[in-house]
Design a protein around this motif. Structure first.
Motif, PDB file in Angstrom:
ATOM      1  N   GLY B 172       0.847  -1.243   0.067  1.00  0.00           N
ATOM      2  CA  GLY B 172       0.070   0.127   0.118  1.00  0.00           C
ATOM      3  C   GLY B 172       0.681   1.144   0.185  1.00  0.00           C
ATOM      4  N   ASP B 173       2.141   1.216   0.205  1.00  0.00           N
ATOM      5  CA  ASP B 173       3.116   2.153  -0.042  1.00  0.00           C
ATOM      6  C   ASP B 173       3.164   2.713  -1.358  1.00  0.00           C
ATOM      7  OD1 ASP B 173       3.482   1.649   2.464  1.00  0.00           O
ATOM      8  OD2 ASP B 173       5.327   0.469   2.145  1.00  0.00           O
ATOM      9  N   ILE B 174       3.958   3.808  -1.497  1.00  0.00           N
ATOM     10  CA  ILE B 174       4.019   4.295  -3.287  1.00  0.00           C
ATOM     11  C   ILE B 174       5.634   3.852  -3.330  1.00  0.00           C
ATOM     12  CG2 ILE B 174       4.399   6.146  -4.459  1.00  0.00           C
ATOM     13  CD1 ILE B 174       1.728   6.038  -3.690  1.00  0.00           C
ATOM     14  N   GLY B 175       5.721   3.073  -4.207  1.00  0.00           N
ATOM     15  CA  GLY B 175       6.978   2.555  -4.886  1.00  0.00           C
ATOM     16  C   GLY B 175       7.532   3.397  -5.931  1.00  0.00           C
ATOM     17  N   SER B 176       8.455   3.477  -6.118  1.00  0.00           N
ATOM     18  CA  SER B 176       9.243   4.446  -7.296  1.00  0.00           C
ATOM     19  C   SER B 176      10.463   3.598  -7.590  1.00  0.00           C
ATOM     20  CB  SER B 176       9.128   5.736  -6.651  1.00  0.00           C
ATOM     21  OG  SER B 176      10.352   6.093  -6.057  1.00  0.00           O
ATOM     22  N   ASP B 177      10.721   4.119  -8.825  1.00  0.00           N
ATOM     23  CA  ASP B 177      12.147   3.663  -9.306  1.00  0.00           C
ATOM     24  C   ASP B 177      12.567   4.349 -10.749  1.00  0.00           C
ATOM     25  OD1 ASP B 177      14.339   2.041  -9.466  1.00  0.00           O
ATOM     26  OD2 ASP B 177      13.144   0.074  -9.126  1.00  0.00           O
ATOM     27  N   ALA B 178      13.659   4.610 -10.745  1.00  0.00           N
ATOM     28  CA  ALA B 178      14.207   5.408 -11.896  1.00  0.00           C
ATOM     29  C   ALA B 178      14.701   4.392 -13.115  1.00  0.00           C
ATOM     30  CB  ALA B 178      15.423   6.219 -11.273  1.00  0.00           C
ATOM     31  N   PHE B 179      14.185   4.960 -14.036  1.00  0.00           N
ATOM     32  CA  PHE B 179      14.621   4.199 -15.536  1.00  0.00           C
ATOM     33  C   PHE B 179      15.182   5.213 -16.407  1.00  0.00           C
ATOM     34  CE2 PHE B 179      11.061   2.012 -13.272  1.00  0.00           C
ATOM     35  CZ  PHE B 179      11.656   0.726 -13.538  1.00  0.00           C
ATOM     36  N   ARG B 180      15.980   4.333 -17.196  1.00  0.00           N
ATOM     37  CA  ARG B 180      16.642   5.327 -18.516  1.00  0.00           C
ATOM     38  C   ARG B 180      15.840   5.048 -19.819  1.00  0.00           C
ATOM     39  NH1 ARG B 180      20.589   8.605 -18.351  1.00  0.00           N
ATOM     40  NH2 ARG B 180      21.210   7.900 -16.216  1.00  0.00           N
ATOM     41  N   ILE B 181      15.590   5.834 -20.488  1.00  0.00           N
ATOM     42  CA  ILE B 181      14.795   5.521 -21.695  1.00  0.00           C
ATOM     43  C   ILE B 181      15.816   4.944 -22.808  1.00  0.00           C
ATOM     44  CG2 ILE B 181      13.263   6.398 -23.626  1.00  0.00           C
ATOM     45  CD1 ILE B 181      12.593   8.652 -21.809  1.00  0.00           C
ATOM     46  N   VAL B 182      15.438   3.591 -23.052  1.00  0.00           N
ATOM     47  CA  VAL B 182      16.309   2.885 -24.239  1.00  0.00           C
ATOM     48  C   VAL B 182      15.484   2.935 -25.452  1.00  0.00           C
ATOM     49  CG1 VAL B 182      17.519   1.398 -22.415  1.00  0.00           C
ATOM     50  CG2 VAL B 182      15.428   0.601 -23.463  1.00  0.00           C
ATOM     51  N   GLY B 183      14.314   3.286 -25.504  1.00  0.00           N
ATOM     52  CA  GLY B 183      13.661   3.382 -26.633  1.00  0.00           C
ATOM     53  C   GLY B 183      12.224   3.934 -26.835  1.00  0.00           C
ATOM     54  N   ILE B 184      11.944   4.382 -27.717  1.00  0.00           N
ATOM     55  CA  ILE B 184      10.582   4.909 -28.248  1.00  0.00           C
ATOM     56  C   ILE B 184       9.977   4.434 -29.069  1.00  0.00           C
ATOM     57  CG2 ILE B 184       9.364   7.268 -28.869  1.00  0.00           C
ATOM     58  CD1 ILE B 184      11.897   8.621 -27.547  1.00  0.00           C
ATOM     59  N   PHE B 185       8.775   4.025 -28.865  1.00  0.00           N
ATOM     60  CA  PHE B 185       7.883   3.370 -29.886  1.00  0.00           C
ATOM     61  C   PHE B 185       6.704   4.135 -30.491  1.00  0.00           C
ATOM     62  CE2 PHE B 185       6.233   2.034 -25.749  1.00  0.00           C
ATOM     63  CZ  PHE B 185       4.650   2.239 -25.847  1.00  0.00           C
ATOM     64  N   GLN B 186       6.331   3.802 -31.654  1.00  0.00           N
ATOM     65  CA  GLN B 186       5.024   4.078 -32.232  1.00  0.00           C
ATOM     66  C   GLN B 186       4.323   3.324 -32.989  1.00  0.00           C
ATOM     67  OE1 GLN B 186       5.318   6.187 -36.027  1.00  0.00           O
ATOM     68  NE2 GLN B 186       4.065   8.010 -35.460  1.00  0.00           N
ATOM     69  N   THR B 187       2.956   3.201 -32.235  1.00  0.00           N
ATOM     70  CA  THR B 187       2.060   2.098 -32.856  1.00  0.00           C
ATOM     71  C   THR B 187       0.823   2.897 -33.643  1.00  0.00           C
ATOM     72  OG1 THR B 187       0.514   2.175 -31.079  1.00  0.00           O
ATOM     73  CG2 THR B 187       2.659   0.769 -30.677  1.00  0.00           C
ATOM     74  N   SER B 188       0.160   2.046 -34.126  1.00  0.00           N
ATOM     75  CA  SER B 188      -1.106   2.680 -34.781  1.00  0.00           C
ATOM     76  C   SER B 188      -2.138   3.370 -33.940  1.00  0.00           C
ATOM     77  CB  SER B 188      -1.753   1.642 -35.576  1.00  0.00           C
ATOM     78  OG  SER B 188      -2.138   0.640 -34.855  1.00  0.00           O
ATOM     79  N   SER B 189      -1.855   3.233 -32.710  1.00  0.00           N
ATOM     80  CA  SER B 189      -2.952   3.672 -31.736  1.00  0.00           C
ATOM     81  C   SER B 189      -2.136   5.051 -30.953  1.00  0.00           C
ATOM     82  CB  SER B 189      -3.494   2.787 -30.485  1.00  0.00           C
ATOM     83  OG  SER B 189      -4.085   3.355 -29.897  1.00  0.00           O
ATOM     84  N   SER B 190      -2.689   6.064 -31.187  1.00  0.00           N
ATOM     85  CA  SER B 190      -1.965   7.249 -30.546  1.00  0.00           C
ATOM     86  C   SER B 190      -2.439   7.158 -28.969  1.00  0.00           C
ATOM     87  CB  SER B 190      -2.227   8.557 -31.110  1.00  0.00           C
ATOM     88  OG  SER B 190      -3.697   8.425 -31.082  1.00  0.00           O
ATOM     89  N   GLU B 191      -3.447   6.734 -28.644  1.00  0.00           N
ATOM     90  CA  GLU B 191      -3.964   6.757 -27.267  1.00  0.00           C
ATOM     91  C   GLU B 191      -2.975   5.555 -26.501  1.00  0.00           C
ATOM     92  OE1 GLU B 191      -6.425   8.279 -25.657  1.00  0.00           O
ATOM     93  OE2 GLU B 191      -6.253   9.507 -27.605  1.00  0.00           O
ATOM     94  N   PHE B 192      -2.593   4.485 -27.239  1.00  0.00           N
ATOM     95  CA  PHE B 192      -1.890   3.470 -26.354  1.00  0.00           C
ATOM     96  C   PHE B 192      -0.444   4.209 -26.314  1.00  0.00           C
ATOM     97  CE2 PHE B 192       1.181  -0.033 -26.686  1.00  0.00           C
ATOM     98  CZ  PHE B 192       0.615  -0.995 -25.786  1.00  0.00           C
ATOM     99  N   ASP B 193       0.015   4.879 -27.281  1.00  0.00           N
ATOM    100  CA  ASP B 193       1.278   5.340 -27.194  1.00  0.00           C
ATOM    101  C   ASP B 193       1.508   6.700 -26.027  1.00  0.00           C
ATOM    102  OD1 ASP B 193       1.993   3.921 -29.243  1.00  0.00           O
ATOM    103  OD2 ASP B 193       2.012   5.472 -30.699  1.00  0.00           O
ATOM    104  N   LYS B 194       0.326   6.966 -25.474  1.00  0.00           N
ATOM    105  CA  LYS B 194       0.415   8.006 -24.505  1.00  0.00           C
ATOM    106  C   LYS B 194       0.216   7.507 -23.295  1.00  0.00           C
ATOM    107  CE  LYS B 194      -2.483  11.400 -26.823  1.00  0.00           C
ATOM    108  NZ  LYS B 194      -3.786  11.916 -27.144  1.00  0.00           N
ATOM    109  N   ILE B 195      -0.094   6.203 -23.067  1.00  0.00           N
ATOM    110  CA  ILE B 195      -0.087   5.618 -21.778  1.00  0.00           C
ATOM    111  C   ILE B 195       0.750   4.155 -21.469  1.00  0.00           C
ATOM    112  CG2 ILE B 195      -2.646   6.596 -21.218  1.00  0.00           C
ATOM    113  CD1 ILE B 195      -3.576   3.850 -21.726  1.00  0.00           C
ATOM    114  N   ALA B 196       1.128   3.545 -22.360  1.00  0.00           N
ATOM    115  CA  ALA B 196       1.913   2.581 -22.126  1.00  0.00           C
ATOM    116  C   ALA B 196       3.451   2.353 -21.850  1.00  0.00           C
ATOM    117  CB  ALA B 196       1.479   1.493 -23.362  1.00  0.00           C
TER     118      ALA B 196
END
Lengths: 223, 404
Positions: B172-196
């Motif tokens: 129930g706590d807030i967990g967090s972690d730092a990540f480094r962006i290794v890749g950017i994707f573009q799919t046929s769904s702009s909505e998916f690209d905004k949230i996944a």
């Protein structure tokens, strides 16, 4: 031998509700092999009488006997069959089927009788040869002269060996020479095949050839 | 003779017959194109959803789909995995950890769905690996993250930049972690690209504190038409502790929309058919009125009504057959190349991508719609000729012969 008998034929048309007495008590007997011309001025009732005798129309009053049978009370289907088997028609405007060749036009009524393809072709060609129109066999109506078209129409009318041929103003659209040839042809059919012909016409050439002339005036026989 | 007569009658007025033929051909091409296009759009929408995320079948803990919380992980994922390995109809599967959270950069933050995946497994199930437009796919490193192009734009980040992911943990706590962006994707769904976003499953398991557990199995079957029977088998084997959903269960609106499209296509076909029927009625009536004297002669020499009727209907039927065959060839000649090259609708790309379709539509002509159209047009032509043929047989020979 009596082939056709009309008793007290009356035909009343209604033109916009106004009764028109086209025929007023016609009595007529036709024997086999006759060559009759019904003559008279325009509106005298010639075509109306021909239509009644040919079972294309029904009289308002009176009776018509064809080969001894009263045809005025017969059903359309029976009359239609009778026309196919026993009658031939020749119209003023030839009325050939424009998309069929001359031989196909002649074959058509045989086809309706259920005669097989090879038989009817041979029969049609033989008749065309007899009438001197064999060279027209593969021509369509629009490739033939008026006289040629009417000759083909005659061939079509007699190909099923009818007892009676009804010709409504058959020479009306023809020049005198062509009309004369056509009448020669029909006279030949009358004398050789004993086919009965009834013409309606105002053409002097036709009237002159009549073996029996019936003159109509105002829906009545005058002579 | 009747066929010969009908055939020649068709060509006695070439212009009129050609108009009927062209209207049938154009109608058929319109049906093929609209049917192919809408069918293609629907299939693209469906397959994009399947290939992006949904897969053919998903397995969760019972109740997960209604309540997607961290603690609803699979009770025994190893058992599920052994069942899937033993099933010959399963082509590939991917285990996923699922969490909703926030992804923050130095510039901005955004709500996201964090998918923890085993990269090699996920590559066999979804198209994410092939949708990378910048950088690379996830490797074995635990700190890598893949994000969509739209999200990268919103966060103002690029490949190599650092982002912080936050989500509720099992406790129930807030967990967090730092990540480094290794890749950017573009799919046929702009909505998916905004949230996944995608991270290594190990990293997400640690962040959420769920041990080595997973929330989801995404499964690709060998034949997607068999998903219902496979689902039934899996349900029987796994028992009530698990829920098994097919793509049809997970995309009910899309499936409903596809059914609706089929019905709207049928309505469109009927409208085209009705327009054609009236055109054919008009043409055949003109043709009948032109030939009244001929019909009179035919009736006078005892051409039966049935034969006359048949002849006129036959004329329309022949026109229908010629139009259909020509329309079929023209339609296929137009449709087949388009099915390969696609129709570029990039001017509508914003709208289409928000529906998850993509800017290029590949028309799909189904055998069913092809057969229906081919049967439909001659039928339409015949129906269009019924009334004119009726008018013809109702003529009285005496009237017809003397018709001027």
């Amino acid at each position: 031998m009596e082939i056709l008998k009309a008793e007290n034929l009356v035909k009343i048309y209604h033109d916009n509700g106004v009764p028109v007495n086209a025929l007023q008590g016609i009595n007529l007997t036709v024997s086999k092999g006759e060559f009759i011309v019904i003559a008279g001025p325009s509106g005298s009732g010639k075509t109306t009488l021909l239509n009644l005798l040919g079972a294309l129309d029904k009289p308002t009053e009176g009776k018509i006997y064809f080969e001894g049978e009263d045809i005025t009370q017969k059903e359309k289907k029976v009359l239609s069959k009778m026309r196919l088997h026993k009658l031939g028609f020749i119209f003023q405007a030839y009325n050939l089927i424009p998309v069929l060749t001359a031989i196909e036009n002649i074959e058509f009524s045989m086809m309706l009788l259920g005669i097989p393809d090879n038989v009817r072709k041979g029969k049609a060609l033989a008749l065309m040869d007899e009438l001197g129109i064999k060279e027209l066999a593969n021509k369509r109506p629009n490739e033939m002269s008026r006289g040629q078209q009417q000759r083909v129409a005659v061939a079509r009318a007699i190909v099923n060996n009818p007892s009676l041929v009804l010709a409504d103003e058959p020479t009306a659209n023809l020049d005198s020479v062509t009309a004369s040839h056509l009448l020669d042809m029909m006279e030949q059919m009358n004398s050789e095949k004993k086919i009965t012909f009834i013409f309606s016409s105002r053409d002097k050439q036709v009237i002159d050839r009549a073996k029996r002339l019936i003159i109509l005036k105002d829906g009545r026989i005058e002579n | 003779m009747i066929f010969k007569l009908a055939w020649r009658n068709i060509w006695r007025n070439k212009r009129r017959s050609l108009i009927v033929l062209v209207s049938i051909i154009v109608g058929l091409i319109a049906i093929f194109l609209s049917d192919g296009l809408s069918n293609g759009m629907m299939r693209q929408m469906l397959f994009n959803q399947i290939n992006l995320d949904i897969a053919h079948i998903q397995i969760h803990k019972a109740g997960f789909n209604r309540n997607k919380i961290v603690k609803n992980y699979l009770p025994d994922y190893k058992h599920v995995e052994s069942v899937l390995k033993a099933n010959p109809e399963v082509q590939a599967y991917s285990k996923r950890v699922y969490a909703t959270g926030i992804l923050s950069s130095a510039n901005n933050s955004s709500g996201v769905i964090i998918d923890g995946i085993i990269p090699a497994e996920e590559a066999k199930v979804s198209i994410i690996k092939n949708s990378i437009i910048k950088g690379r796919y996830l490797g074995s490193g635990k700190r890598g993250i893949l994000i969509g192009e739209k999200l990268a734009e919103k966060l103002g980040v690029d490949v190599g930049d650092k982002v912080v992911a936050m989500a509720n943990t099992l406790k129930g706590d807030i967990g967090s972690d730092a990540f480094r962006i290794v890749g950017i994707f573009q799919t046929s769904s702009s909505e998916f690209d905004k949230i996944a976003v995608y991270v290594n499953s190990k990293a997400e398991q640690e962040m959420l504190g769920i041990g080595d557990n997973y929330h989801e199995f995404a499964i690709i079957t060998k034949d997607y038409n068999e998903v219902t029977s496979i689902k039934n088998k899996l349900e029987a084997e796994l028992g009530s502790r698990y829920e098994v959903f097919t793509y049809r269960d997970m995309l009910p609106m899309l499936i409903y929309q596809m059914e609706l499209y089929k019905e709207s296509m049928m309505i469109l076909n009927i409208i085209i058919g009705l327009a054609l029927i009236f055109g054919i009625i008009n043409t055949m009536l003109m043709s009948v009125f032109e030939r009244i004297r001929e019909f009179g002669v035919l009736m006078a020499i005892d051409m039966k009504n049935s034969r006359l009727y048949l002849m006129i209907v036959f004329e329309a039927f022949i026109l229908g057959i010629i139009g259909t065959l020509t329309g079929l060839v023209c339609g296929l000649l137009l449709d087949i190349p388009l099915a390969h090259s696609g129709i570029n609708l990039s001017i509508f790309s914003v709208g289409l991508e928000s529906f998850g379709i993509g800017a290029v539509i590949y028309p799909v002509l189904s055998a069913g719609s092809l057969i229906n159209s081919v049967l439909f047009m001659p039928l339409v032509a015949v129906v269009g000729a019924l009334y004119p043929a009726y008018k013809a047989i109702k003529l009285e020979p005496i009237y017809a012969i003397n018709y001027v």
